[in-house]
Design a protein around this motif. Structure first.
Motif, PDB file in Angstrom:
ATOM      1  N   VAL A   1      87.087 -10.596 -48.001  1.00 39.31           N
ATOM      2  CA  VAL A   1      88.345 -10.354 -47.289  1.00 39.31           C
ATOM      3  C   VAL A   1      89.287 -11.542 -47.454  1.00 39.31           C
ATOM      4  O   VAL A   1      90.480 -11.366 -47.740  1.00 39.31           O
ATOM      5  CB  VAL A   1      88.070 -10.092 -45.783  1.00 39.31           C
ATOM      6  N   PHE A   2      88.759 -12.742 -47.315  1.00 40.00           N
ATOM      7  CA  PHE A   2      89.613 -13.932 -47.422  1.00 40.00           C
ATOM      8  C   PHE A   2      90.193 -14.045 -48.834  1.00 40.00           C
ATOM      9  O   PHE A   2      91.389 -14.307 -48.995  1.00 40.00           O
ATOM     10  CB  PHE A   2      88.805 -15.190 -47.074  1.00 40.00           C
ATOM     11  N   VAL A   3      89.352 -13.834 -49.835  1.00 37.99           N
ATOM     12  CA  VAL A   3      89.823 -13.951 -51.232  1.00 37.99           C
ATOM     13  C   VAL A   3      90.895 -12.896 -51.521  1.00 37.99           C
ATOM     14  O   VAL A   3      91.942 -13.202 -52.097  1.00 37.99           O
ATOM     15  CB  VAL A   3      88.632 -13.831 -52.217  1.00 37.99           C
ATOM     16  N   LEU A   4      90.639 -11.657 -51.096  1.00 35.03           N
ATOM     17  CA  LEU A   4      91.603 -10.579 -51.367  1.00 35.03           C
ATOM     18  C   LEU A   4      92.914 -10.797 -50.617  1.00 35.03           C
ATOM     19  O   LEU A   4      93.989 -10.474 -51.119  1.00 35.03           O
ATOM     20  CB  LEU A   4      91.009  -9.219 -50.996  1.00 35.03           C
ATOM     21  N   SER A   5      92.799 -11.356 -49.422  1.00 36.63           N
ATOM     22  CA  SER A   5      94.003 -11.533 -48.605  1.00 36.63           C
ATOM     23  C   SER A   5      94.778 -12.795 -48.983  1.00 36.63           C
ATOM     24  O   SER A   5      95.990 -12.738 -49.178  1.00 36.63           O
ATOM     25  CB  SER A   5      93.574 -11.581 -47.134  1.00 36.63           C
ATOM     26  N   GLN A   6      94.086 -13.927 -49.086  1.00 38.53           N
ATOM     27  CA  GLN A   6      94.778 -15.206 -49.275  1.00 38.53           C
ATOM     28  C   GLN A   6      94.997 -15.585 -50.740  1.00 38.53           C
ATOM     29  O   GLN A   6      95.968 -16.251 -51.048  1.00 38.53           O
ATOM     30  CB  GLN A   6      93.992 -16.334 -48.587  1.00 38.53           C
ATOM     31  N   ILE A   7      94.084 -15.187 -51.593  1.00 39.48           N
ATOM     32  CA  ILE A   7      94.220 -15.585 -53.005  1.00 39.48           C
ATOM     33  C   ILE A   7      94.855 -14.465 -53.820  1.00 39.48           C
ATOM     34  O   ILE A   7      95.808 -14.674 -54.562  1.00 39.48           O
ATOM     35  CB  ILE A   7      92.855 -16.015 -53.591  1.00 39.48           C
ATOM     36  N   GLU A   8      94.330 -13.256 -53.629  1.00 37.11           N
ATOM     37  CA  GLU A   8      94.902 -12.121 -54.369  1.00 37.11           C
ATOM     38  C   GLU A   8      96.192 -11.613 -53.714  1.00 37.11           C
ATOM     39  O   GLU A   8      96.935 -10.856 -54.325  1.00 37.11           O
ATOM     40  CB  GLU A   8      93.874 -10.985 -54.462  1.00 37.11           C
ATOM     41  N   GLU A   9      96.393 -12.000 -52.487  1.00 38.31           N
ATOM     42  CA  GLU A   9      97.596 -11.647 -51.713  1.00 38.31           C
ATOM     43  C   GLU A   9      97.849 -10.133 -51.691  1.00 38.31           C
ATOM     44  O   GLU A   9      98.971  -9.672 -51.898  1.00 38.31           O
ATOM     45  CB  GLU A   9      98.817 -12.400 -52.267  1.00 38.31           C
ATOM     46  N   LEU A  10      96.786  -9.378 -51.442  1.00 33.74           N
ATOM     47  CA  LEU A  10      96.915  -7.921 -51.380  1.00 33.74           C
ATOM     48  C   LEU A  10      97.302  -7.498 -49.962  1.00 33.74           C
ATOM     49  O   LEU A  10      96.947  -8.180 -48.999  1.00 33.74           O
ATOM     50  CB  LEU A  10      95.587  -7.259 -51.754  1.00 33.74           C
ATOM     51  N   PRO A  11      98.004  -6.375 -49.825  1.00 35.48           N
ATOM     52  CA  PRO A  11      98.311  -5.884 -48.481  1.00 35.48           C
ATOM     53  C   PRO A  11      97.040  -5.458 -47.745  1.00 35.48           C
ATOM     54  O   PRO A  11      96.064  -5.038 -48.387  1.00 35.48           O
ATOM     55  CB  PRO A  11      99.237  -4.692 -48.734  1.00 35.48           C
ATOM     56  N   GLN A  12      97.087  -5.571 -46.415  1.00 40.07           N
ATOM     57  CA  GLN A  12      95.896  -5.304 -45.593  1.00 40.07           C
ATOM     58  C   GLN A  12      95.341  -3.901 -45.818  1.00 40.07           C
ATOM     59  O   GLN A  12      94.129  -3.708 -45.862  1.00 40.07           O
ATOM     60  CB  GLN A  12      96.250  -5.483 -44.125  1.00 40.07           C
TER      61      GLN A  12
END
Lengths: 166, 104
Positions: A109-120
């Motif tokens: 979740v952290f990688v997808l949200s903060q690094i990949e910057e994907l919408p929730q």
């Protein structure tokens, strides 16, 4: 997520092969990129779990060697993400070491949200959970990271203080 | 006040660390990545559909039919000579609920 360039390459190739083989079965319920992300995250989680199992085995065999060894972050392998800008490399190194100690789903979740910057919403789809569950996972990941990073800050402060006195 | 300032500094540092990898997704893959991937794809063993030759298929069918005929013949001969005849029990149909109710 796997924090190893060679493994990351292997996994991305496996993902391409899986996509190539099973694209005919893609139902189109989610977007293609979400589907590919899901395959990738699942492969990464599988890899992390197998690595953890191997580490558990080697932990018992090398128990005596570990005695007296310093705890995190010094025992973790160094990893440099190629996308991190030069001035943030040191901080990113600390972050990745801390990330490596989180449970797989929180890490994802952290990688997808903060690094990949994907919408929730997309992250929730990728992980096959509700948006609320995803938000809760992200909050837990951030809280855990704060707990893990606080002693690092203190230690760095002490080191700085010591070097200033010398 | 000094403690509060220290805590704020720590919080700020932690936030900076947590945001330090933001935007790292824009990293380019290594130069030899595509080449390595193509090598892997090309190195994969190709799956070939196994086609049974026609004459083998006909031979297998003949064998199967012959075996079936042989079994039936042996069974009926045995029944005629006082062997155990096939005994078929007819179930009491009252025991079965033959009415099917569909729920839509």
């Amino acid at each position: 997520m796997v924090q190893d360039a060679a493994f990351a390459e292997d996994i991305s190739q496996e993902v391409f092969v899986t996509v190539f083989k099973s694209v005919a079965g893609f139902s189109g319920k989610s977007s293609l990129s979400t589907w590919i992300y899901r395959i990738t995250v699942n492969k990464c989680i599988d890899h992390l779990r197998s690595r953890k199992r191997q580490n558990n085995v080697s932990f018992f065999s090398s128990f005596r060697q570990r005695e007296g060894a310093e705890t995190w972050p010094d025992t973790q392998a160094d990893f440099e993400h190629p996308g991190v800008v030069a001035e943030r490399k040191e901080m990113a190194g600390i972050l990745f070491r801390a990330l490596d100690t989180l449970p797989e789903n929180q890490k994802a979740v952290f990688v997808l949200s903060q690094i990949e910057e994907l919408p929730q919403r997309e992250i929730a789809e990728i992980l096959n959970v509700s948006v609320k569950a995803m938000e809760s996972l992200l909050q837990r990941a951030k809280a855990n990271l704060r707990v893990k990073l606080a002693p690092v800050y203190e230690r760095r402060k002490q080191d700085k203080h010591t070097s200033n006195n010398e | 006040m000094l403690i509060l300032k220290g805590i704020m500094k720590q919080e700020q540092w932690i936030e900076e660390v947590m945001n330090s990898a933001a935007g790292a997704r824009r990293a380019e893959p290594p130069a030899n990545f595509t080449e390595a991937f193509m090598l892997r794809i090309n190195g994969m063993p190709e799956k070939q559909a196994t086609i049974i030759p026609l004459k083998w298929a006909v031979a297998a069918a003949i064998v199967m039919v012959t075996l079936n005929v042989a079994v039936l013949t042996a069974y009926s001969t045995n029944a005629m000579h006082g062997g155990n005849s096939p005994h078929v029990t007819t179930a009491n149909t009252d025991d079965y609920n033959t009415e099917v109710v569909y729920k839509y």
